[in-house]
Structures are given as C-alpha cells and as structure tokens.
Enzyme design. Structure first.
Site, PDB file in Angstrom:
ATOM      1  N   ARG A  27      92.178 -60.233  16.503  1.00 42.41           N
ATOM      2  CA  ARG A  27      91.475 -59.833  17.374  1.00 42.41           C
ATOM      3  C   ARG A  27      90.670 -58.511  16.997  1.00 42.41           C
ATOM      4  O   ARG A  27      91.243 -57.577  16.884  1.00 42.41           O
ATOM      5  CB  ARG A  27      91.924 -59.725  18.892  1.00 42.41           C
ATOM      6  CG  ARG A  27      90.906 -59.169  19.794  1.00 42.41           C
ATOM      7  CD  ARG A  27      91.376 -59.305  21.207  1.00 42.41           C
ATOM      8  NE  ARG A  27      91.171 -60.630  21.774  1.00 42.41           N
ATOM      9  CZ  ARG A  27      91.146 -60.812  23.154  1.00 42.41           C
ATOM     10  NH1 ARG A  27      91.344 -59.901  24.087  1.00 42.41           N
ATOM     11  NH2 ARG A  27      91.023 -62.097  23.374  1.00 42.41           N
ATOM     12  N   HIS A  58      84.765 -66.907  20.135  1.00 45.30           N
ATOM     13  CA  HIS A  58      86.352 -66.814  20.682  1.00 45.30           C
ATOM     14  C   HIS A  58      86.881 -68.554  20.811  1.00 45.30           C
ATOM     15  O   HIS A  58      86.971 -69.122  21.709  1.00 45.30           O
ATOM     16  CB  HIS A  58      86.113 -66.343  22.091  1.00 45.30           C
ATOM     17  CG  HIS A  58      87.614 -66.109  22.845  1.00 45.30           C
ATOM     18  ND1 HIS A  58      88.780 -66.067  21.993  1.00 45.30           N
ATOM     19  CD2 HIS A  58      87.856 -65.288  23.973  1.00 45.30           C
ATOM     20  CE1 HIS A  58      89.856 -65.698  22.813  1.00 45.30           C
ATOM     21  NE2 HIS A  58      89.289 -65.383  23.872  1.00 45.30           N
ATOM     22  N   GLN A 113      89.825 -69.714  22.932  1.00 45.58           N
ATOM     23  CA  GLN A 113      89.472 -69.714  24.427  1.00 45.58           C
ATOM     24  C   GLN A 113      88.980 -71.114  24.560  1.00 45.58           C
ATOM     25  O   GLN A 113      89.232 -71.924  25.462  1.00 45.58           O
ATOM     26  CB  GLN A 113      88.640 -68.893  24.642  1.00 45.58           C
ATOM     27  CG  GLN A 113      88.455 -68.998  26.250  1.00 45.58           C
ATOM     28  CD  GLN A 113      89.448 -68.432  27.196  1.00 45.58           C
ATOM     29  OE1 GLN A 113      90.245 -67.652  27.085  1.00 45.58           O
ATOM     30  NE2 GLN A 113      89.598 -69.414  28.067  1.00 45.58           N
ATOM     31  N   ASP A 165      81.225 -65.864  32.250  1.00 40.51           N
ATOM     32  CA  ASP A 165      82.222 -64.468  31.467  1.00 40.51           C
ATOM     33  C   ASP A 165      81.398 -63.216  32.032  1.00 40.51           C
ATOM     34  O   ASP A 165      80.443 -63.036  32.549  1.00 40.51           O
ATOM     35  CB  ASP A 165      82.071 -64.840  30.156  1.00 40.51           C
ATOM     36  CG  ASP A 165      82.919 -63.821  29.476  1.00 40.51           C
ATOM     37  OD1 ASP A 165      83.827 -63.483  30.002  1.00 40.51           O
ATOM     38  OD2 ASP A 165      82.646 -63.654  28.169  1.00 40.51           O
ATOM     39  N   CYS A 192      86.859 -67.569  31.211  1.00 41.56           N
ATOM     40  CA  CYS A 192      87.926 -67.146  30.410  1.00 41.56           C
ATOM     41  C   CYS A 192      88.798 -66.262  30.713  1.00 41.56           C
ATOM     42  O   CYS A 192      89.980 -66.007  30.154  1.00 41.56           O
ATOM     43  CB  CYS A 192      87.267 -66.441  29.023  1.00 41.56           C
ATOM     44  SG  CYS A 192      86.341 -65.331  29.068  1.00 41.56           S
ATOM     45  N   ARG A 220      95.690 -71.723  27.106  1.00 38.70           N
ATOM     46  CA  ARG A 220      95.706 -70.853  26.071  1.00 38.70           C
ATOM     47  C   ARG A 220      96.961 -71.011  25.173  1.00 38.70           C
ATOM     48  O   ARG A 220      97.120 -71.300  24.038  1.00 38.70           O
ATOM     49  CB  ARG A 220      95.784 -69.415  26.213  1.00 38.70           C
ATOM     50  CG  ARG A 220      94.590 -69.209  26.937  1.00 38.70           C
ATOM     51  CD  ARG A 220      93.130 -69.249  25.643  1.00 38.70           C
ATOM     52  NE  ARG A 220      93.225 -68.463  24.656  1.00 38.70           N
ATOM     53  CZ  ARG A 220      92.951 -67.276  24.540  1.00 38.70           C
ATOM     54  NH1 ARG A 220      92.516 -66.478  25.513  1.00 38.70           N
ATOM     55  NH2 ARG A 220      93.288 -66.333  23.520  1.00 38.70           N
TER      56      ARG A 220
HETATM   57  N1  NVA Z   1      83.056 -61.788  26.360  1.00 35.43           N
HETATM   58  C1  NVA Z   1      84.373 -61.111  26.687  1.00 35.43           C
HETATM   59  C2  NVA Z   1      85.692 -62.119  26.607  1.00 35.43           C
HETATM   60  C3  NVA Z   1      86.912 -61.470  26.883  1.00 35.43           C
HETATM   61  C4  NVA Z   1      88.111 -62.504  26.694  1.00 35.43           C
HETATM   62  C5  NVA Z   1      84.654 -60.013  25.668  1.00 35.43           C
HETATM   63  O1  NVA Z   1      84.352 -60.063  24.386  1.00 35.43           O
HETATM   64  O2  NVA Z   1      85.188 -58.789  26.161  1.00 35.43           O
HETATM   65  N1   CP Z   2      90.580 -64.745  27.726  1.00 36.82           N
HETATM   66  C1   CP Z   2      91.264 -64.059  26.959  1.00 36.82           C
HETATM   67  O1   CP Z   2      90.996 -63.948  25.751  1.00 36.82           O
HETATM   68  O2   CP Z   2      91.803 -62.946  27.542  1.00 36.82           O
HETATM   69  P1   CP Z   2      92.369 -61.556  27.103  1.00 36.82           P
HETATM   70  O3   CP Z   2      91.446 -60.765  26.658  1.00 36.82           O
HETATM   71  O4   CP Z   2      93.342 -61.054  27.990  1.00 36.82           O
HETATM   72  O5   CP Z   2      93.260 -62.024  25.807  1.00 36.82           O
END
Ligand code: NVA
Ligand code: CP
Length: 305
Positions: free
Chosen positions: A102, A129, A132, A224, A264, A292
């Site tokens: 990540r 992502h 997800q 989101d 998500c 997940r």
């Molecule tokens: N769009 C959000 C998703 C978090 C799981 C981010 O990138 O922070």
């Molecule tokens: N939805 C998701 O990826 O959550 P986290 O950022 O908590 O991993």
C-alpha cells in the site's frame, strides 16, 4: 495471473474465478474447515500509508491459509530512507513468497512487480484499490444474486475507489454512473481503458456532475471520503465543494427502493454520507469490510499457491 495490481489486467473469467474461490473460502472458514493452502509461505506487507481493514484482513487471511504475514512499515524499511525499489524487490524475493504493498505512487507498485520475481498485490495506491473492489463485487453478488445488469452509482470524489469501481463494473457488466464535481472526475487514462471493458461486457458508463442523474434507478449507491490519504491539506476547500454530493436520505431515496449503500471505509459521517444512510437498513458496509478477508484470501491462494 502473476500479480494483482489492477482489475483492468484481469479477464472477467479470472475475476469470476476469484469470486467463486472467495465464496468457497468464506464457507469453509465459517464452518471451521481448515484450508491451509499457503502452508509455510510468507507474505511481506509493505505499508507507507495507514490502514485498519487492509492490514488486519491480510494478516488474518494469511494466517488462516497456514502462512505467515510479515508487516513491513516504511518507517522501518530502508526503502523509506531511499534504497531503490529495484534493490528492495531483488532482496525481498529471496525471502518471501509474495508482497502486498500500500503506497502513494502507482508507478512504484508497477516497478516492484516488474523487478520482483514473486507475486505483488496492490493494496491501494493513489490510482487504484482493486482488493476493495473485488470484495465489493463479492458483496454485491451475495446481496443481489448477480452482477451483470445491475447499476452502480458512485457519488463524490473521482479517486482511487471511483477508478477501480469503473474497472470492476466494466469487466463484470454492471452499468456504472459516476457523479463528481468538475475537475474531480476519475483518472482520464482509467476512463479510456474502462471504455474498452464496458464495450466488451455490454454495460454502460456515465460520467456526470449531477448526483441525481447518476443515482436514478441505481441498485448500488457507493461513496468514499472526500479527503483521501495524502490530501489532508485540501480538506476545507474539498468539504465546501463536495457538499452537494453528500449521500443523504433525500438523495438515497432517488435510487431503487431496494438499493444497497456501500462505502469502502473509513467513513466520515456528516460529510460524504449522513448517519441515516450509512447506519440505515440498506447499508452493507460491514459485509464489505468482512469480504476483504475472503476476497484477499482468494487472491493470495491463486497467486501464491
Ligand atoms: N480513497 C481513500 C480510500 C481509503 C481506503 C483513500 O485513498 O484514502
Ligand atoms: N477500505 C480500506 O482499505 O480500509 P483501510 O484503509 O483501513 O485498510
């Protein structure tokens, strides 16, 4: 399949295969039937951004598969001090059976996958992502009994979730309508790529600035956060701009009567969604979070087994 970086790289058959395996593994786990498909294998988990769901579901998932999850924080890795991705990849492949990452830059994940001779799983970049969305497709299938022919409306920021949902819907034949403010549309290259996926599956794609137009007849309403990780400095400006895109009771009522609400997570009540919607009877947010675990176990078992 060598890596899991983007749903655009997968065929619909591969995605269906992952979903079938995820559903099977979910049943086995709930029935207490052991499924040690990755006995003795190790997954390295690189995080340069925060996480609750992703970290816990990958760690627990790898453990349930009989393998070992190794959390690697960028604060501790030499990568965080400037060691090249190439060297990191060549070293890690000597120890590990797979890497989950990540991070911010999507290109970094592509580079890691190019250099490492072991599977690489994208656990979120600024662009995509896919884990997800795989879990979300499983959730939609479980709730609606089908994927093809449904309509998903995504309302809010054209971010990594919007991009990955376009790919997921395009591949699996769900109509997808995305409503964002001008200038916050999904990534232009993703939209171009997704056009081909929608054409192949026969589903439709709509990009609009009108949330009411997007949500009309939707079976699934998705939103989101307006402030993704790394955008914290823009918060005040974004909250003002995105308020007309809030998924509240009045907007949600314009979807189909049996529409489900998806997010998500993490969610910010009172911003992108109101409490009555996210905590209401149509919300499936915790099923998404649970899936997940099962969807990623399917990905790991397929790539690393
Ligand atoms: N769009 C959000 C998703 C978090 C799981 C981010 O990138 O922070
Ligand atoms: N939805 C998701 O990826 O959550 P986290 O950022 O908590 O991993």
């Amino acid at each position: 399949m060598n890596d899991f970086i983007s749903l655009h790289d997968c065929t619909p058959e591969q995605i269906s295969g992952l979903l079938e395996l995820a559903i099977k593994l979910k049943k086995e786990q709930k029935a207490g039937i052991p499924h040690p498909l990755l006995k003795g294998k190790t997954l390295g988990m690189i995080f340069t951004k925060s996480s609750t769901r992703t970290r816990v579901s990958f760690e627990v998932g790898m453990t349930q598969l009989g393998g070992y999850p190794l959390f690697l924080s960028s604060n501790d890795l030499q990568l965080g001090r400037g060691e090249p991705i190439y060297d990191t990849a060549k070293v890690l492949e000597r120890y590990l059976d797979g890497i989950m990452i990540r991070t911010f830059s999507h290109q970094d994940v592509l580079d890691l996958a190019k250099y490492a001779d072991i599977p690489v799983i994208n656990a979120l970049t600024d662009l995509l992502h896919p884990c997800q969305v795989l879990a979300d497709l499983q959730t939609i299938y479980e709730k609606k009994g089908a994927l093809k022919g449904l309509k998903l409306a995504y309302i809010g920021d054209g971010n990594n979730m919007a991009n990955s949902l376009l790919y997921g819907c395009g591949k699996m034949g769900l109509d997808c309508a995305v409503a964002t403010p001008a200038g916050y549309e999904p990534d232009a290259e993703v939209v171009e790529n997704a056009k081909g996926d929608f054409a192949a599956s026969g589903a439709s794609m709509l990009l609009t600035q009108d949330p009411a137009e997007a949500i009309k007849d939707a079976d699934i309403v998705y939103t989101d956060t307006w402030v993704s990780m790394g955008m914290e400095a823009e918060k005040a400006e974004r909250v003002k701009l995105f308020m007309p895109y809030q998924v509240n009771g009045a907007l949600f009522a314009k979807a189909k009567d049996d529409a489900i609400f998806m997010h998500c997570l993490p969610a910010y009540r009172g911003y992108e969604v109101t409490e009555d919607v996210i905590d209401g009877a149509h919300s499936v947010i915790f099923d998404e979070a649970e899936n997940r675990l099962h969807a990623q176990k399917a990905v790991m078992a397929t790539l690393m087994g």
